[in-house]
Each structure stands twice: as structure tokens, then as C-alpha cells.
Design a protein around this motif. Structure first.
Motif, PDB file in Angstrom:
ATOM      1  N   ASN A  70      42.014  -7.061 -11.533  1.00  0.00           N
ATOM      2  CA  ASN A  70      42.989  -7.053 -10.384  1.00  0.00           C
ATOM      3  C   ASN A  70      43.437  -5.684 -10.144  1.00  0.00           C
ATOM      4  OD1 ASN A  70      42.762  -9.722  -9.360  1.00  0.00           O
ATOM      5  ND2 ASN A  70      43.939 -10.282 -11.389  1.00  0.00           N
ATOM      6  N   GLY A  71      43.553  -4.832 -11.133  1.00  0.00           N
ATOM      7  CA  GLY A  71      44.202  -3.598 -10.860  1.00  0.00           C
ATOM      8  C   GLY A  71      43.139  -2.255 -10.679  1.00  0.00           C
ATOM      9  N   TYR A  72      41.966  -2.699 -10.878  1.00  0.00           N
ATOM     10  CA  TYR A  72      40.720  -1.968 -10.703  1.00  0.00           C
ATOM     11  C   TYR A  72      40.623  -1.370  -9.025  1.00  0.00           C
ATOM     12  CZ  TYR A  72      36.549   0.499 -12.336  1.00  0.00           C
ATOM     13  OH  TYR A  72      35.559   1.541 -12.595  1.00  0.00           O
ATOM     14  N   PRO A  73      40.360  -0.143  -9.076  1.00  0.00           N
ATOM     15  CA  PRO A  73      39.905   0.566  -7.629  1.00  0.00           C
ATOM     16  C   PRO A  73      38.607  -0.170  -7.038  1.00  0.00           C
ATOM     17  CG  PRO A  73      39.763   2.377  -9.039  1.00  0.00           C
ATOM     18  CD  PRO A  73      40.197   1.020  -9.937  1.00  0.00           C
ATOM     19  N   PHE A  74      38.348  -1.090  -7.120  1.00  0.00           N
ATOM     20  CA  PHE A  74      37.107  -1.447  -6.330  1.00  0.00           C
ATOM     21  C   PHE A  74      37.190  -1.273  -4.769  1.00  0.00           C
ATOM     22  CE2 PHE A  74      37.103  -4.607 -10.101  1.00  0.00           C
ATOM     23  CZ  PHE A  74      35.823  -4.125 -10.800  1.00  0.00           C
ATOM     24  N   ALA A  75      36.187  -1.013  -4.459  1.00  0.00           N
ATOM     25  CA  ALA A  75      35.730  -0.993  -2.713  1.00  0.00           C
ATOM     26  C   ALA A  75      34.772  -1.848  -2.335  1.00  0.00           C
ATOM     27  CB  ALA A  75      35.320   0.473  -2.452  1.00  0.00           C
ATOM     28  N   PRO A  76      34.875  -2.483  -1.256  1.00  0.00           N
ATOM     29  CA  PRO A  76      33.630  -3.475  -0.669  1.00  0.00           C
ATOM     30  C   PRO A  76      32.374  -3.032  -1.050  1.00  0.00           C
ATOM     31  CG  PRO A  76      35.270  -3.152   0.861  1.00  0.00           C
ATOM     32  CD  PRO A  76      35.677  -2.207  -0.043  1.00  0.00           C
ATOM     33  N   GLY A  77      31.452  -3.581  -1.654  1.00  0.00           N
ATOM     34  CA  GLY A  77      30.185  -3.198  -1.981  1.00  0.00           C
ATOM     35  C   GLY A  77      29.950  -2.708  -3.478  1.00  0.00           C
ATOM     36  N   SER A 115      37.726 -16.695 -19.867  1.00  0.00           N
ATOM     37  CA  SER A 115      38.512 -15.603 -19.856  1.00  0.00           C
ATOM     38  C   SER A 115      37.978 -14.188 -19.493  1.00  0.00           C
ATOM     39  CB  SER A 115      39.421 -15.267 -20.995  1.00  0.00           C
ATOM     40  OG  SER A 115      39.987 -16.407 -21.538  1.00  0.00           O
ATOM     41  N   ASN A 116      36.729 -14.176 -19.609  1.00  0.00           N
ATOM     42  CA  ASN A 116      35.872 -13.036 -18.916  1.00  0.00           C
ATOM     43  C   ASN A 116      34.930 -13.142 -17.984  1.00  0.00           C
ATOM     44  OD1 ASN A 116      35.499 -10.029 -19.564  1.00  0.00           O
ATOM     45  ND2 ASN A 116      33.355 -10.807 -20.694  1.00  0.00           N
ATOM     46  N   HIS A 117      35.125 -14.277 -17.208  1.00  0.00           N
ATOM     47  CA  HIS A 117      34.530 -14.425 -15.982  1.00  0.00           C
ATOM     48  C   HIS A 117      35.393 -14.372 -14.771  1.00  0.00           C
ATOM     49  CE1 HIS A 117      31.455 -16.143 -13.320  1.00  0.00           C
ATOM     50  NE2 HIS A 117      32.365 -17.184 -12.876  1.00  0.00           N
ATOM     51  N   PHE A 118      36.404 -15.261 -14.976  1.00  0.00           N
ATOM     52  CA  PHE A 118      37.252 -15.787 -13.421  1.00  0.00           C
ATOM     53  C   PHE A 118      37.892 -14.195 -13.323  1.00  0.00           C
ATOM     54  CE2 PHE A 118      37.048 -19.988 -15.234  1.00  0.00           C
ATOM     55  CZ  PHE A 118      36.205 -20.516 -14.272  1.00  0.00           C
ATOM     56  N   PRO A 119      38.460 -13.674 -14.138  1.00  0.00           N
ATOM     57  CA  PRO A 119      39.263 -12.340 -13.372  1.00  0.00           C
ATOM     58  C   PRO A 119      38.277 -11.392 -12.775  1.00  0.00           C
ATOM     59  CG  PRO A 119      39.754 -12.556 -15.982  1.00  0.00           C
ATOM     60  CD  PRO A 119      38.592 -13.515 -15.479  1.00  0.00           C
ATOM     61  N   TRP A 120      36.775 -11.360 -13.029  1.00  0.00           N
ATOM     62  CA  TRP A 120      35.759 -10.554 -12.441  1.00  0.00           C
ATOM     63  C   TRP A 120      35.525 -11.587 -11.112  1.00  0.00           C
ATOM     64  CZ3 TRP A 120      36.927  -6.109 -14.094  1.00  0.00           C
ATOM     65  CH2 TRP A 120      37.234  -6.113 -15.498  1.00  0.00           C
ATOM     66  N   ALA A 121      35.088 -12.744 -11.315  1.00  0.00           N
ATOM     67  CA  ALA A 121      34.612 -13.455 -10.350  1.00  0.00           C
ATOM     68  C   ALA A 121      35.593 -13.376  -9.023  1.00  0.00           C
ATOM     69  CB  ALA A 121      34.557 -15.059 -10.610  1.00  0.00           C
ATOM     70  N   ILE A 122      36.888 -13.462  -9.286  1.00  0.00           N
ATOM     71  CA  ILE A 122      37.748 -13.400  -8.179  1.00  0.00           C
ATOM     72  C   ILE A 122      37.835 -11.814  -7.248  1.00  0.00           C
ATOM     73  CG2 ILE A 122      39.438 -15.164  -8.779  1.00  0.00           C
ATOM     74  CD1 ILE A 122      41.276 -12.944  -9.719  1.00  0.00           C
ATOM     75  N   GLN A 123      37.418 -10.871  -7.882  1.00  0.00           N
ATOM     76  CA  GLN A 123      37.158  -9.700  -7.250  1.00  0.00           C
ATOM     77  C   GLN A 123      36.042  -9.886  -6.051  1.00  0.00           C
ATOM     78  OE1 GLN A 123      39.466  -7.706  -8.138  1.00  0.00           O
ATOM     79  NE2 GLN A 123      39.623  -9.370  -9.903  1.00  0.00           N
ATOM     80  N   GLN A 124      35.345 -10.907  -6.028  1.00  0.00           N
ATOM     81  CA  GLN A 124      34.352 -11.166  -4.837  1.00  0.00           C
ATOM     82  C   GLN A 124      34.987 -11.255  -3.437  1.00  0.00           C
ATOM     83  OE1 GLN A 124      30.663 -13.339  -6.467  1.00  0.00           O
ATOM     84  NE2 GLN A 124      32.309 -14.077  -7.488  1.00  0.00           N
ATOM     85  N   ARG A 125      36.451 -11.723  -3.440  1.00  0.00           N
ATOM     86  CA  ARG A 125      37.177 -11.811  -2.387  1.00  0.00           C
ATOM     87  C   ARG A 125      37.395 -10.413  -1.736  1.00  0.00           C
ATOM     88  NH1 ARG A 125      42.218 -14.928  -4.980  1.00  0.00           N
ATOM     89  NH2 ARG A 125      43.225 -13.458  -6.280  1.00  0.00           N
ATOM     90  N   ARG A 126      37.315  -9.476  -2.718  1.00  0.00           N
ATOM     91  CA  ARG A 126      37.574  -8.120  -2.097  1.00  0.00           C
ATOM     92  C   ARG A 126      36.332  -7.253  -1.831  1.00  0.00           C
ATOM     93  NH1 ARG A 126      40.359  -5.511  -7.346  1.00  0.00           N
ATOM     94  NH2 ARG A 126      40.564  -3.636  -6.281  1.00  0.00           N
ATOM     95  N   GLY A 127      35.133  -8.177  -1.778  1.00  0.00           N
ATOM     96  CA  GLY A 127      33.894  -7.752  -1.004  1.00  0.00           C
ATOM     97  C   GLY A 127      33.103  -6.930  -2.339  1.00  0.00           C
TER      98      GLY A 127
END
Length: 388
Positions: free
Chosen positions: A89-96, A108-120
Motif C-alpha cells: 500500500n505504500g509502494y509508489p505504483f502508477a496506473p499501468g 498473506s502474499n496475495h491480497f496485499p498485491w491484489a488490492i493494488q488493482q484498484r490503483r490501476g
């Protein structure tokens, strides 16, 4: 070489415990340390806290030595999920942007990354692959292909989030090769080490790993609700904190100083009050066990005990997943011809403790088990198979 007495590991008096990939027995020295802290709180509360001021430095020094890193790279956290949630959640992801992981990762190593899809962000899941030519291909989890991972990583790949050891099959990643690949391309490699730290060598700085998170109640023989996090300085500089409190601030106990002034080292993730009894337990574990024995020696003893079990197991009735040396781990998963959950229960009635995941029965001995226990466990497997 190894101290295997029941005085240190009382679980041996009743059980042959072969499930260190689940919830391990707590090391007795750790239990004593935790109880000692609690007793001090009973007797004096705040007045006794100063006597425990060395606990966090001991914890950090111990785990830094285990991972061959510096103490300032180490954080106390409560779970793998909490640690990876803060990173994702703290990683500076950008859409794409892209994250690469495996289709059968532990939650535990899936859902934290899966919810980043709402950030594009695009989450690419490596398909299940069977690395065992002698084992019939099935839909159940086994492993993944490094060649395939290299093919799907591109200029938009920011993170590879993968477990060192897969919790179902016991398939271990080649972290040296994976870390080298990610480092050359500026990809942050983030490792869930819940199924490896305390059993297999793991050296993040040498291997190009940006972060390692591991729960403490498996191979580390620690308390449930305690975990450890390693982060590189480069990764921390990228992150925006998503949890905040006084524990992460340089002003520490000046609670009326509300300046945003967080630590830049591992304390960045220790945002609030810690369970000091758990910290005390961890400090003792690394000093008593992981300073006394090298992690390579522990790994070799675990593998020796596995080999002993396999030498006495009826291979006509059971099919163990025997990966090559590069992908071997502390988990020996076994395909059984019968209902796996039923077998686990029947073994438990004989005081042999194993667990089932994805239809496999997982055998995970730690270094302190005796040869006779492991041989007896294999014979119990055989007797139950013969009875049908």
C-alpha cells in the motif's frame, strides 16, 4: 552437534511433531523470556520497563546476523500480512504498473498485491507448472517457472512478490537467480519467507532482495502474533507510510511534538506499541538457536531427517514431491491415495502431527527431532496405508 533434549523441546515427550510449516511448538527459552517480562509487569508495570531496554537491539542484532544484514534493516512486525500490506500500500505504483506473483500464493502474499488493482496496477499471476517429470501433471499446486517469469516481466514491472517456499508443495524458489534477474532490471523482489526463515539460508543483501517478511511461529519456533521484516534502504526511500504512530517518530516520547519526522531505518514500520513479551521471546530464540547453529547446518539436518523418513516410507503407496536440490525445502509434501484429511487425523491419534494442504500431506521436521521419531512416523504412515 545439535541439542535435542526434551528439556529444551518438551513437545517430544508426547508428539512426533512434523508440522513446522503450520504452527510450531514455542521454544521453551522463548516462553520463559516472555513469561519473565509479563511477571515484571505484574510486579511493577512502568517502573520495570527500563530493565528491558535492550530487547529491541538484541532482536535486531540477532535477525540481522541470521540474514547477514545490518540491524537497521530489521523491523519487528506482527505478521507477514501486516508487513506486506505496509509495503504494497505504500509502494509508489502508477496506473499501468505491473506486479508479478504466482497463482497459488498464500493469501498473506496475495491480497496485499491484489488490492493494488484498484490503483490501476496489473497483477500478473504465473501459472502452475510441474517441475517433476516423474510426477503426473495435475491441477494441484506445485511450482512455477523462472523462464516464464522472465518472459512476463517487462518495462512496467515494478515488483515481483513471491514466496521463498510454496506452502502447499514445498517448492523453493532459486532466490539467487531470481534476485540477480530483478536487480539487473530495477525490479523490487519482495519475498514471503514464512516457510523458509529459520530453516533455509536467506541473505537478502547478497541476493538482491528488496524485502523479506516472515511470521515467527513456524520455522523460527517463536510466538504466534510476532514476525520479522527486512527492508533495503532503497525500498524504504520509495515508500509512503500507510500506518502511523509515535513509535516510528524520531521525537519518540515527546507526545506533544506532532511534527512528521519518521525514522528512515527499520523503525519506520514499528509505528506503535510493540508486544514486548514477544520481542523478548524472539531475542532469546535467535541467541539460543540461530547463533548457536548455522542456518546451513539446520537446513542439512532437516534434509537428513527428511531423507531418513523417505527411506522408511512405503513408496508404493505414497508419492512424495521430491524436488531437486535447488528447489528443495523443509516441507516434504506427499500425495496420498486416500483422503488426506482422514490420514492426518489418524496419524494424530498416534501422536504424529502433520498437516494437509491442497490434498497433500505435509511432513516438516525440524532439527531437534530424533531419528527414532522420524522412523516411527514413517512406519505409522505405512501401517495406516496397509490397513486401507
Amino acid at each position: 552437534m545439535f541439542e535435542k533434549s526434551t528439556a529444551l523441546f518438551p513437545v517430544k515427550e508426547r508428539y512426533c511433531f512434523l508440522s513446522h510449516c503450520a504452527v510450531s511448538p514455542l521454544y521453551i527459552g522463548a516462553a520463559s523470556a516472555a513469561a519473565g517480562f509479563q511477571q515484571s509487569m505484574v510486579e511493577g508495570g512502568l517502573t520495570t520497563l527500563s530493565t528491558f531496554i535492550d530487547l529491541l537491539p538484541r532482536f535486531r542484532d540477532g535477525f540481522a546476523a541470521l540474514m547477514r544484514t545490518r540491524p537497521e534493516q530489521v523491523s519487528f512486525v506482527h505478521s507477514t500480512a501486516e508487513a506486506l500490506g505496509q509495503l504494497a500500500n505504500g509502494y509508489p505504483f502508477a496506473p499501468g504498473d505491473q506486479i508479478v506473483s504466482y497463482v497459488h500464493e498464500y493469501p498473506s502474499n496475495h491480497f496485499p498485491w491484489a488490492i493494488q488493482q484498484r490503483r490501476g496496477v496489473e497483477l500478473i499471476l504465473l501459472p502452475n507448472r510441474n517441475p517433476l517429470n516423474s510426477f503426473a501433471a495435475e491441477e494441484r499446486p506445485m511450482g512455477w517457472s523462472l523462464d516464464e517469469l522472465e518472459r512476463v516481466c517487462g518495462p512496467k514491472t515494478r515488483v515481483v512478490a513471491i514466496s521463498h517456499v510454496q506452502f502447499t508443495s514445498g517448492y523453493a524458489a532459486d532466490l539467487v537467480a531470481l534476485g540477480s534477474f530483478c536487480r539487473e532490471r530495477g525490479i523490487d523482489l519482495i519475498i514471503d519467507a514464512a516457510q523458509s526463515l529459520g530453516c533455509l539460508p536467506l541473505y537478502p543483501e547478497a541476493w538482491g532482495i528488496s524485502a523479506v517478511a516472515a511470521s515467527g511461529w513456524k520455522w523460527l519456533l517463536g510466538p504466534k502474533g510476532a514476525a520479522v521484516l527486512y527492508t533495503s534502504e532503497e525500498l524504504r526511500e520509495k515508500l509512503t507510510p500507510v500506518l502511523a504512530g509515535p513509535g516510528m517518530m524520531r521525537q519518540q516520547f515527546d507526545y506533544l511534538d506532532h511534527r512528521w519526522n519518521p525514522f528512515s531505518d527499520g523503525r519506520l514500520f514499528e509505528y506503535s506499541t510493540l508486544p514486548w513479551d514477544h520481542v523478548a521471546a524472539f531475542a532469546v530464540i535467535v541467541e539460543d538457536i540461530f547463533h548457536r547453529y548455522s542456518i546451513e547446518a539446520i537446513r542439512d539436518e532437516v534434509f537428513r531427517l527428511q531423507d531418513l523418513f523417505l527411506a522408511h516410507l512405503d513408496r508404493e503407496r505414497y508419492r512424495p514431491l521430491c524436488f531437486d536440490a535447488l528447489h528443495r525445502s523443509g516441507i516434504l509434501s506427499i500425495d496420498v491415495e486416500r483422503e488426506a484429511e482422514t490420514l492426518v487425523k489418524q496419524l494424530a491419534r498416534r501422536n504424529v502431527i502433520v498437516t494437509e494442504r491442497a490434498g497433500y500431506v505435509r511432513v516438516a521436521p525440524h532439527f531437534y527431532l530424533d531419528d527414532e521419531q522420524v522412523i516411527t512416523a514413517a512406519r505409522c504412515f505405512n501401517e495406516l496405508a496397509a490397513r486401507g
